[in-house]
Design a protein around this motif. Structure first.
Motif, PDB file in Angstrom:
ATOM      1  N   ARG A  68      48.987  23.860 -46.732  1.00 43.99           N
ATOM      2  CA  ARG A  68      49.257  22.574 -47.363  1.00 43.99           C
ATOM      3  C   ARG A  68      49.416  22.731 -48.866  1.00 43.99           C
ATOM      4  O   ARG A  68      48.916  23.682 -49.469  1.00 43.99           O
ATOM      5  CB  ARG A  68      48.110  21.612 -47.083  1.00 43.99           C
ATOM      6  CG  ARG A  68      47.828  21.364 -45.612  1.00 43.99           C
ATOM      7  CD  ARG A  68      46.503  20.690 -45.402  1.00 43.99           C
ATOM      8  NE  ARG A  68      46.200  20.454 -43.996  1.00 43.99           N
ATOM      9  CZ  ARG A  68      44.992  20.261 -43.503  1.00 43.99           C
ATOM     10  NH1 ARG A  68      43.939  20.287 -44.321  1.00 43.99           N
ATOM     11  NH2 ARG A  68      44.811  20.056 -42.218  1.00 43.99           N
ATOM     12  N   ALA A  69      50.087  21.777 -49.454  1.00 48.39           N
ATOM     13  CA  ALA A  69      50.222  21.748 -50.910  1.00 48.39           C
ATOM     14  C   ALA A  69      48.834  21.688 -51.544  1.00 48.39           C
ATOM     15  O   ALA A  69      47.960  20.946 -51.095  1.00 48.39           O
ATOM     16  CB  ALA A  69      51.050  20.546 -51.336  1.00 48.39           C
ATOM     17  N   GLY A  70      48.645  22.497 -52.582  1.00 45.09           N
ATOM     18  CA  GLY A  70      47.370  22.525 -53.287  1.00 45.09           C
ATOM     19  C   GLY A  70      46.346  23.480 -52.726  1.00 45.09           C
ATOM     20  O   GLY A  70      45.280  23.678 -53.323  1.00 45.09           O
ATOM     21  N   ASP A  71      46.630  24.110 -51.585  1.00 45.74           N
ATOM     22  CA  ASP A  71      45.689  25.049 -50.978  1.00 45.74           C
ATOM     23  C   ASP A  71      45.545  26.322 -51.808  1.00 45.74           C
ATOM     24  O   ASP A  71      46.491  26.769 -52.475  1.00 45.74           O
ATOM     25  CB  ASP A  71      46.174  25.482 -49.588  1.00 45.74           C
ATOM     26  CG  ASP A  71      45.822  24.495 -48.500  1.00 45.74           C
ATOM     27  OD1 ASP A  71      44.981  23.618 -48.749  1.00 45.74           O
ATOM     28  OD2 ASP A  71      46.399  24.607 -47.394  1.00 45.74           O
ATOM     29  N   ARG A  72      44.372  26.912 -51.706  1.00 47.19           N
ATOM     30  CA  ARG A  72      44.150  28.289 -52.147  1.00 47.19           C
ATOM     31  C   ARG A  72      44.211  29.158 -50.902  1.00 47.19           C
ATOM     32  O   ARG A  72      43.404  28.995 -49.990  1.00 47.19           O
ATOM     33  CB  ARG A  72      42.800  28.426 -52.836  1.00 47.19           C
ATOM     34  CG  ARG A  72      42.666  27.578 -54.117  1.00 47.19           C
ATOM     35  CD  ARG A  72      41.220  27.403 -54.503  1.00 47.19           C
ATOM     36  NE  ARG A  72      40.482  26.663 -53.484  1.00 47.19           N
ATOM     37  CZ  ARG A  72      39.144  26.600 -53.418  1.00 47.19           C
ATOM     38  NH1 ARG A  72      38.401  27.240 -54.310  1.00 47.19           N
ATOM     39  NH2 ARG A  72      38.563  25.904 -52.454  1.00 47.19           N
ATOM     40  N   VAL A  73      45.187  30.073 -50.861  1.00 48.86           N
ATOM     41  CA  VAL A  73      45.512  30.799 -49.634  1.00 48.86           C
ATOM     42  C   VAL A  73      45.312  32.296 -49.844  1.00 48.86           C
ATOM     43  O   VAL A  73      45.734  32.853 -50.860  1.00 48.86           O
ATOM     44  CB  VAL A  73      46.972  30.529 -49.211  1.00 48.86           C
ATOM     45  CG1 VAL A  73      47.303  31.266 -47.917  1.00 48.86           C
ATOM     46  CG2 VAL A  73      47.211  29.026 -49.040  1.00 48.86           C
ATOM     47  N   LEU A  74      44.688  32.939 -48.860  1.00 44.77           N
ATOM     48  CA  LEU A  74      44.511  34.390 -48.865  1.00 44.77           C
ATOM     49  C   LEU A  74      45.263  34.993 -47.693  1.00 44.77           C
ATOM     50  O   LEU A  74      45.112  34.546 -46.549  1.00 44.77           O
ATOM     51  CB  LEU A  74      43.029  34.746 -48.744  1.00 44.77           C
ATOM     52  CG  LEU A  74      42.704  36.243 -48.541  1.00 44.77           C
ATOM     53  CD1 LEU A  74      43.134  37.062 -49.747  1.00 44.77           C
ATOM     54  CD2 LEU A  74      41.222  36.440 -48.242  1.00 44.77           C
ATOM     55  N   GLU A  75      46.067  36.026 -47.973  1.00 46.09           N
ATOM     56  CA  GLU A  75      46.686  36.814 -46.906  1.00 46.09           C
ATOM     57  C   GLU A  75      46.018  38.179 -46.855  1.00 46.09           C
ATOM     58  O   GLU A  75      45.976  38.902 -47.857  1.00 46.09           O
ATOM     59  CB  GLU A  75      48.190  36.989 -47.114  1.00 46.09           C
ATOM     60  CG  GLU A  75      48.800  37.791 -45.974  1.00 46.09           C
ATOM     61  CD  GLU A  75      50.291  38.051 -46.087  1.00 46.09           C
ATOM     62  OE1 GLU A  75      50.870  38.544 -45.111  1.00 46.09           O
ATOM     63  OE2 GLU A  75      50.864  37.764 -47.166  1.00 46.09           O
ATOM     64  N   VAL A  76      45.522  38.555 -45.694  1.00 44.04           N
ATOM     65  CA  VAL A  76      44.873  39.847 -45.493  1.00 44.04           C
ATOM     66  C   VAL A  76      45.870  40.787 -44.819  1.00 44.04           C
ATOM     67  O   VAL A  76      46.332  40.534 -43.706  1.00 44.04           O
ATOM     68  CB  VAL A  76      43.609  39.705 -44.634  1.00 44.04           C
ATOM     69  CG1 VAL A  76      42.915  41.056 -44.475  1.00 44.04           C
ATOM     70  CG2 VAL A  76      42.657  38.681 -45.251  1.00 44.04           C
ATOM     71  N   GLY A  77      46.220  41.860 -45.537  1.00 38.62           N
ATOM     72  CA  GLY A  77      47.271  42.758 -45.092  1.00 38.62           C
ATOM     73  C   GLY A  77      48.604  42.280 -45.621  1.00 38.62           C
ATOM     74  O   GLY A  77      49.532  41.994 -44.868  1.00 38.62           O
ATOM     75  N   VAL A  88      54.401  30.422 -50.686  1.00 41.65           N
ATOM     76  CA  VAL A  88      54.672  29.653 -51.907  1.00 41.65           C
ATOM     77  C   VAL A  88      55.584  28.463 -51.620  1.00 41.65           C
ATOM     78  O   VAL A  88      55.503  27.435 -52.315  1.00 41.65           O
ATOM     79  CB  VAL A  88      55.271  30.591 -52.986  1.00 41.65           C
ATOM     80  CG1 VAL A  88      55.936  29.804 -54.100  1.00 41.65           C
ATOM     81  CG2 VAL A  88      54.179  31.487 -53.555  1.00 41.65           C
ATOM     82  N   ARG A  89      56.398  28.559 -50.599  1.00 45.72           N
ATOM     83  CA  ARG A  89      57.258  27.417 -50.237  1.00 45.72           C
ATOM     84  C   ARG A  89      56.444  26.181 -49.847  1.00 45.72           C
ATOM     85  O   ARG A  89      56.956  25.067 -49.872  1.00 45.72           O
ATOM     86  CB  ARG A  89      58.172  27.809 -49.072  1.00 45.72           C
ATOM     87  CG  ARG A  89      59.202  28.869 -49.413  1.00 45.72           C
ATOM     88  CD  ARG A  89      59.812  29.453 -48.159  1.00 45.72           C
ATOM     89  NE  ARG A  89      60.462  28.450 -47.352  1.00 45.72           N
ATOM     90  CZ  ARG A  89      61.773  28.385 -47.127  1.00 45.72           C
ATOM     91  NH1 ARG A  89      62.570  29.270 -47.686  1.00 45.72           N
ATOM     92  NH2 ARG A  89      62.278  27.461 -46.363  1.00 45.72           N
ATOM     93  N   ARG A  90      55.166  26.393 -49.494  1.00 42.06           N
ATOM     94  CA  ARG A  90      54.296  25.280 -49.117  1.00 42.06           C
ATOM     95  C   ARG A  90      53.592  24.671 -50.328  1.00 42.06           C
ATOM     96  O   ARG A  90      52.727  23.820 -50.164  1.00 42.06           O
ATOM     97  CB  ARG A  90      53.256  25.749 -48.090  1.00 42.06           C
ATOM     98  CG  ARG A  90      53.852  26.462 -46.862  1.00 42.06           C
ATOM     99  CD  ARG A  90      54.724  25.560 -46.031  1.00 42.06           C
ATOM    100  NE  ARG A  90      55.360  26.241 -44.928  1.00 42.06           N
ATOM    101  CZ  ARG A  90      55.031  26.096 -43.638  1.00 42.06           C
ATOM    102  NH1 ARG A  90      54.037  25.276 -43.305  1.00 42.06           N
ATOM    103  NH2 ARG A  90      55.672  26.744 -42.703  1.00 42.06           N
TER     104      ARG A  90
END
Length: 268
Positions: A68-77, A88-90
């Protein structure tokens, strides 16, 4: 099978010095098998279509989180970081990518120029972030390499805020006895590059880490035949990779979308 240190060195060679993303089977910098639902497999296939299937796999995961917009997102791998650009499109507040291979971290940092995005080196079972740092954690076709899935589950729960969302997609063994048969069919399992994590064990690890709403949905019908068709039309049509379809047809593995959430009242 090789021991932990030998498997780690193998992955470093394959993903670091070897740069797996440069192989034609992947194309475009992503490193995943793709989500082929909307691709006509009866004719020829283009590199643009192949890249689109890899983007589509990220979209499946991001829709399932949801991101969602405003989220702090972590990708593992996080590999080359192209998945982070898909996130980033989100319109997130920030995206962090973590990868155990230093060459991948360097490639991602060089290739992605967005102030919201950064990449660090770290292991899935020892994430280099404080408690409750993220609203969402995702992993795309990486968990088949993780030596410590239970540790990955615990660390994902730790870095998520209460109410945080989790989603991963990768290929997993259908049952606990599939490992030897997969090793006989596929070189990546024989060498230990890939590990035969049973899907039920992955779900159990997530529940033990405190996650709720843990689900797994098989999406292999939109992965295996498209990947096999791409390999069939490629420069090496008889490569060992085509045994992935055979393994799936024999019921040894499947491709899964796994989702979960951290309960709203929980603490790290």
């Amino acid at each position: 099978m090789a021991d932990d240190a030998e498997r780690a060195e193998l992955r470093r060679r394959v993903y670091g010095t070897g740069d797996l993303a440069a192989l034609p089977v992947f194309a475009g910098g992503f490193i995943n098998f793709g989500y082929w639902r909307d691709v006509d497999l009866t004719g020829g296939l283009t590199v643009d279509q192949r890249v689109a299937t890899q983007e589509a796999l990220y979209d499946v995961v991001l829709d399932a989180l949801p991101a969602r917009a405003g989220d702090r997102v972590l990708e593992v791998g996080s590999g080359h970081g192209l998945g982070a650009l898909r996130v980033v499109r989100r319109e997130p507040a920030l995206v962090r990518g973590v990868d155990v291979v230093p060459e991948q971290v360097a490639r991602a940092a060089e290739g992605v120029d967005d102030p919201r995005v950064a990449f660090v080196r770290g292991a899935a079972h020892d994430l280099p972030f404080p408690d409750s740092s993220f609203d969402a954690v995702l992993s795309v076709e990486a968990a088949q390499h993780f030596e410590d899935v239970a540790g990955f589950a615990r660390e994902s729960a730790r870095v998520l805020v209460p109410g945080g969302r989790f989603a991963l997609t990768t290929f997993l063994a259908r049952d606990a006895d599939a490992g030897p048969r997969l090793a006989a069919l596929l070189r990546t399992f024989a060498t230990g590059l890939d590990l035969a994590h049973p899907v039920d064990a992955v779900l159990d690890h997530l529940r033990a880490a405190g996650f709720a709403g843990v689900t797994a949905r098989a999406i292999g019908e939109h992965v295996w035949r498209g990947l096999d068709r791409w390999l069939e039309l490629g420069p090496e049509p008889d490569r060992w990779d085509r045994n992935f379809l055979r393994a799936a047809d024999q019921g040894l593995l499947d491709y899964y979308l796994v989702t979960a959430r951290k309960p709203a009242g929980s603490v790290a």
